[in-house]
Design a protein around this motif. Structure first.
Motif, mmCIF file in Angstrom:
data_model
loop_
_atom_site.group_PDB
_atom_site.id
_atom_site.type_symbol
_atom_site.label_atom_id
_atom_site.label_comp_id
_atom_site.label_asym_id
_atom_site.label_seq_id
_atom_site.Cartn_x
_atom_site.Cartn_y
_atom_site.Cartn_z
ATOM 1 N N GLU A 79 0.845 -1.200 0.000
ATOM 2 C CA GLU A 79 0.000 0.000 0.000
ATOM 3 C C GLU A 79 0.875 1.243 0.000
ATOM 4 O OE1 GLU A 79 -3.419 -0.282 2.735
ATOM 5 O OE2 GLU A 79 -2.961 1.820 3.153
ATOM 6 N N VAL A 80 1.973 1.153 0.749
ATOM 7 C CA VAL A 80 2.917 2.281 0.788
ATOM 8 C C VAL A 80 3.536 2.462 -0.591
ATOM 9 C CG1 VAL A 80 5.143 3.026 1.704
ATOM 10 C CG2 VAL A 80 3.417 2.083 3.238
ATOM 11 N N VAL B 116 2.313 1.896 -3.517
ATOM 12 C CA VAL B 116 1.392 2.605 -4.432
ATOM 13 C C VAL B 116 1.426 4.091 -4.123
ATOM 14 C CG1 VAL B 116 -1.056 2.979 -4.978
ATOM 15 C CG2 VAL B 116 -0.157 0.651 -4.821
ATOM 16 N N ASN C 36 2.882 7.137 -6.583
ATOM 17 C CA ASN C 36 2.042 8.263 -6.997
ATOM 18 C C ASN C 36 2.567 9.593 -6.483
ATOM 19 O OD1 ASN C 36 0.384 6.700 -8.579
ATOM 20 N ND2 ASN C 36 -0.970 6.193 -6.885
ATOM 21 N N ARG D 203 5.015 10.594 -9.136
ATOM 22 C CA ARG D 203 4.327 11.134 -10.311
ATOM 23 C C ARG D 203 3.821 12.555 -10.040
ATOM 24 N NH1 ARG D 203 0.831 5.616 -11.575
ATOM 25 N NH2 ARG D 203 2.528 4.428 -12.536
ATOM 26 N N GLN E 188 6.459 7.315 5.695
ATOM 27 C CA GLN E 188 5.292 6.475 5.435
ATOM 28 C C GLN E 188 5.016 5.526 6.615
ATOM 29 O OE1 GLN E 188 4.940 8.383 2.052
ATOM 30 N NE2 GLN E 188 6.847 7.293 2.322
ATOM 31 N N ARG E 189 3.764 5.251 6.838
ATOM 32 C CA ARG E 189 3.344 4.218 7.805
ATOM 33 C C ARG E 189 2.754 3.057 7.031
ATOM 34 N NH1 ARG E 189 0.307 6.745 12.702
ATOM 35 N NH2 ARG E 189 1.741 8.361 13.371
ATOM 36 N N GLU F 162 3.849 16.361 6.177
ATOM 37 C CA GLU F 162 2.664 15.538 6.385
ATOM 38 C C GLU F 162 1.899 15.913 7.639
ATOM 39 O OE1 GLU F 162 2.641 11.381 6.933
ATOM 40 O OE2 GLU F 162 1.055 11.270 5.473
ATOM 41 N N THR G 66 -4.387 13.050 3.988
ATOM 42 C CA THR G 66 -5.673 12.402 3.696
ATOM 43 C C THR G 66 -6.817 13.130 4.379
ATOM 44 O OG1 THR G 66 -4.518 10.315 3.504
ATOM 45 C CG2 THR G 66 -6.902 10.208 3.788
ATOM 46 N N ILE H 49 -3.838 9.521 12.112
ATOM 47 C CA ILE H 49 -3.389 10.110 10.843
ATOM 48 C C ILE H 49 -4.557 10.544 9.960
ATOM 49 C CG2 ILE H 49 -3.204 7.902 9.565
ATOM 50 C CD1 ILE H 49 -0.512 9.176 8.430
ATOM 51 N N PRO I 31 -10.642 3.202 -6.670
ATOM 52 C CA PRO I 31 -9.707 4.342 -6.709
ATOM 53 C C PRO I 31 -10.341 5.549 -7.410
ATOM 54 C CG PRO I 31 -9.114 2.700 -8.370
ATOM 55 C CD PRO I 31 -10.261 2.117 -7.602
ATOM 56 N N GLY I 32 -9.603 6.627 -7.408
ATOM 57 C CA GLY I 32 -10.044 7.801 -8.180
ATOM 58 C C GLY I 32 -10.690 8.878 -7.339
ATOM 59 N N GLY J 200 -7.528 9.146 -2.802
ATOM 60 C CA GLY J 200 -6.106 8.846 -3.050
ATOM 61 C C GLY J 200 -5.397 9.916 -3.854
ATOM 62 N N PRO J 201 -5.866 10.230 -5.056
ATOM 63 C CA PRO J 201 -5.158 11.242 -5.853
ATOM 64 C C PRO J 201 -5.078 12.604 -5.172
ATOM 65 C CG PRO J 201 -6.724 10.020 -7.212
ATOM 66 C CD PRO J 201 -6.945 9.591 -5.788
ATOM 67 N N VAL K 27 -2.280 12.710 -2.598
ATOM 68 C CA VAL K 27 -0.974 12.920 -3.237
ATOM 69 C C VAL K 27 -0.770 14.401 -3.551
ATOM 70 C CG1 VAL K 27 0.376 12.441 -5.314
ATOM 71 C CG2 VAL K 27 -0.868 10.585 -4.178
HETATM 72 N N1 LIG Z 1 2.455 8.584 6.674
HETATM 73 C C1 LIG Z 1 1.545 8.056 5.811
HETATM 74 N N2 LIG Z 1 0.612 8.861 5.258
HETATM 75 C C2 LIG Z 1 -0.304 8.369 4.378
HETATM 76 O O1 LIG Z 1 -1.175 9.123 3.881
HETATM 77 C C3 LIG Z 1 -0.230 6.995 4.027
HETATM 78 C C4 LIG Z 1 0.744 6.194 4.620
HETATM 79 N N3 LIG Z 1 1.611 6.732 5.515
HETATM 80 N N4 LIG Z 1 0.841 4.877 4.332
HETATM 81 C C5 LIG Z 1 0.042 4.303 3.276
HETATM 82 C C6 LIG Z 1 -1.292 4.978 3.190
HETATM 83 C C7 LIG Z 1 -2.030 4.677 1.917
HETATM 84 N N5 LIG Z 1 -2.052 5.956 1.231
HETATM 85 C C8 LIG Z 1 -2.452 6.109 -0.098
HETATM 86 C C9 LIG Z 1 -2.510 7.369 -0.676
HETATM 87 C C10 LIG Z 1 -2.852 7.522 -2.019
HETATM 88 C C11 LIG Z 1 -3.118 6.399 -2.774
HETATM 89 C C12 LIG Z 1 -3.452 6.541 -4.212
HETATM 90 O O2 LIG Z 1 -2.827 7.303 -4.943
HETATM 91 N N6 LIG Z 1 -4.488 5.795 -4.628
HETATM 92 C C13 LIG Z 1 -4.904 5.794 -6.016
HETATM 93 C C14 LIG Z 1 -4.541 4.439 -6.578
HETATM 94 C C15 LIG Z 1 -4.398 4.424 -8.062
HETATM 95 C C16 LIG Z 1 -3.236 3.522 -8.443
HETATM 96 O O3 LIG Z 1 -3.441 2.288 -8.329
HETATM 97 O O4 LIG Z 1 -2.178 4.094 -8.724
HETATM 98 C C17 LIG Z 1 -6.443 6.042 -6.110
HETATM 99 O O5 LIG Z 1 -7.109 5.847 -5.070
HETATM 100 O O6 LIG Z 1 -6.914 6.447 -7.195
HETATM 101 C C18 LIG Z 1 -3.064 5.128 -2.205
HETATM 102 C C19 LIG Z 1 -2.720 4.988 -0.863
HETATM 103 C C20 LIG Z 1 -1.531 6.930 2.005
HETATM 104 N N7 LIG Z 1 -1.068 6.424 3.104
#
Ligand SMILES: Nc1nc(=O)c2c([nH]1)NC[C@@H]1CN(c3ccc(C(=O)N[C@@H](CCC(=O)O)C(=O)O)cc3)C=[N+]21
Ligand SMILES: NC(=O)C1=CN([C@@H]2O[C@H](COP(=O)(O)OP(=O)(O)OC[C@H]3O[C@@H](n4cnc5c(N)ncnc54)[C@H](OP(=O)(O)O)[C@@H]3O)[C@@H](O)[C@H]2O)C=CC1
Length: 292
Positions: free
Chosen positions: A45-46, A48, A52, A55, A97-98, A120, A141, A169, A263-264, A267-268, A271
């Motif tokens: 998960e981290v 991904v 992103n 990117r 990251q966690r 963060e 988030t 978080i 997704p969509g 998450g984006p 980022v």
């Molecule tokens: N300190 C810390 N802060 C976090 O915010 C944190 C973390 N640790 N550890 C992991 C989780 C998970 N997380 C995601 C964020 C964006 C997508 C993301 O970009 N998702 C796309 C996925 C698309 C693709 O597959 O590329 C979407 O939802 O469209 C995923 C997972 C943040 N996290």
């Protein structure tokens, strides 16, 4: 993304990244350090999220330094490396990251990141600022959830918001940020006797639990907004794996006014918010004379 009720996280991501790029371009080559993204050990998960982030940084014109530290790294070594980054003028911001391996104390490392480089918003000083309604450098988030609620056009003052999940978080910072916007916030967790009793009366339901299909249509008031933060991998009968949120999106879409897809959705925007936080850190470092 045909259905107008689906909140388009990708479009919000583009808008925010364009703002970040405009800020970076306005510096006309002036000094702006690199964004350091630290992961400790392997976590899909981290991976991904970090992919992103890379990117997003590229789209925003920010230099990105992805650091993967091994599972065997010691707490002391982590602290030493982070302290070095605090003192390095070429480091603009640091995100850790966690999760981290069990032998690493994540709260201690979060506190080791200087508040002016804490992109963060997880240093206690950054979290504390949210209580003072200074939300400019907030956990990404949580901030993304508020951004997406604003996308609906709903007036947040007095809005009945139910936050399901109270993690440090996501759930807790999101609740504090929404209070800062004037919303009436209820926070639910696994000890809450009836989550449905709260969610059914909410104008907005935000869910950050990590249980696929936790939220069904019977838990949502007609026309309410639903912000789905959950990320769950499920395996279909044919063996294919896919990511879903905490909400049964297709069924809830029939009753909700808006919903963020997974997704969509969140998450984006998470980022893009991280990239915007990096520019806030840059402004604050300029203001105190760390950089000129
Ligand atoms: N300190 C810390 N802060 C976090 O915010 C944190 C973390 N640790 N550890 C992991 C989780 C998970 N997380 C995601 C964020 C964006 C997508 C993301 O970009 N998702 C796309 C996925 C698309 C693709 O597959 O590329 C979407 O939802 O469209 C995923 C997972 C943040 N996290
Ligand atoms: N899109 C993104 O940017 C991000 C997505 N996520 C995702 O969000 C989800 C939550 O992650 P995170 O915020 O770290 O939370 P945690 O995984 O740390 O904790 C889960 C939270 O849900 C609560 N909970 C568990 N079961 C229930 C239940 N049945 N009803 C109500 N509440 C319940 C827990 O309460 P208690 O503590 O009392 O057990 C806890 O507060 C995960 O799927 C994660 O992958 C996380 C970060 C960023």
């Amino acid at each position: 993304m045909g259905d107008h009720r689906l909140l388009n996280g990708k479009a919000v991501r583009v808008r925010i990244l364009n703002e970040v790029k405009a800020y970076v371009d306005s510096l006309r080559g002036g000094p702006i350090g690199r964004l350091v993204s630290i992961s400790i050990g392997d976590n899909p998960e981290v991976a991904v999220y970090v992919r992103n982030q890379a990117r997003g940084a590229a789209a925003a014109g920010l230099r990105f330094d992805q650091q993967l530290w091994g599972n065997e790294i010691t707490q002391e070594e982590c602290k030493r490396l982070i302290t070095e980054m605090n003192d390095d003028p070429d480091v603009l911001g640091i995100i850790l990251q966690r999760p981290v391996p069990d032998h690493i104390h994540v709260r201690s490392l979060q506190s080791a990141i200087h508040p002016l480089k804490d992109v963060e918003g997880m240093n206690p000083a950054s979290i504390g600022n949210i209580v003072y309604s200074d939300v400019a450098l907030a956990p990404c988030t949580a901030a993304a959830s508020v951004e997406l609620i604003k996308e609906t056009g709903l007036n947040l003052k007095g809005l009945e918001v139910v936050m399901i999940g109270h993690s440090e978080i996501v759930g807790k910072p999101a609740a504090m940020m929404l209070m800062a916007e004037g919303a009436t916030v209820t926070v639910c967790h696994h000890m809450t006797r009836s989550v449905a009793m709260h969610s059914r009366r909410a104008d907005v339901v935000i869910v950050a639990v990590g249980k696929a299909h936790l939220i069904g249509p019977e838990m949502i008031k007609p026309g309410a907004a639903v912000i789905d933060i959950g990320i769950n991998q499920i395996v279909a009968p044919d063996g294919s794996a896919r990511i879903v949120g905490d909400v049964a999106t297709d069924e809830v879409l029939d009753i909700a006014g808006w919903i963020t897809p997974v997704p969509g959705g969140v998450g984006p925007v998470t980022v893009a918010t991280l990239m915007r936080n990096a520019t806030v850190a840059h402004e604050r470092q300029l203001a105190v004379g760390w950089i000129s």
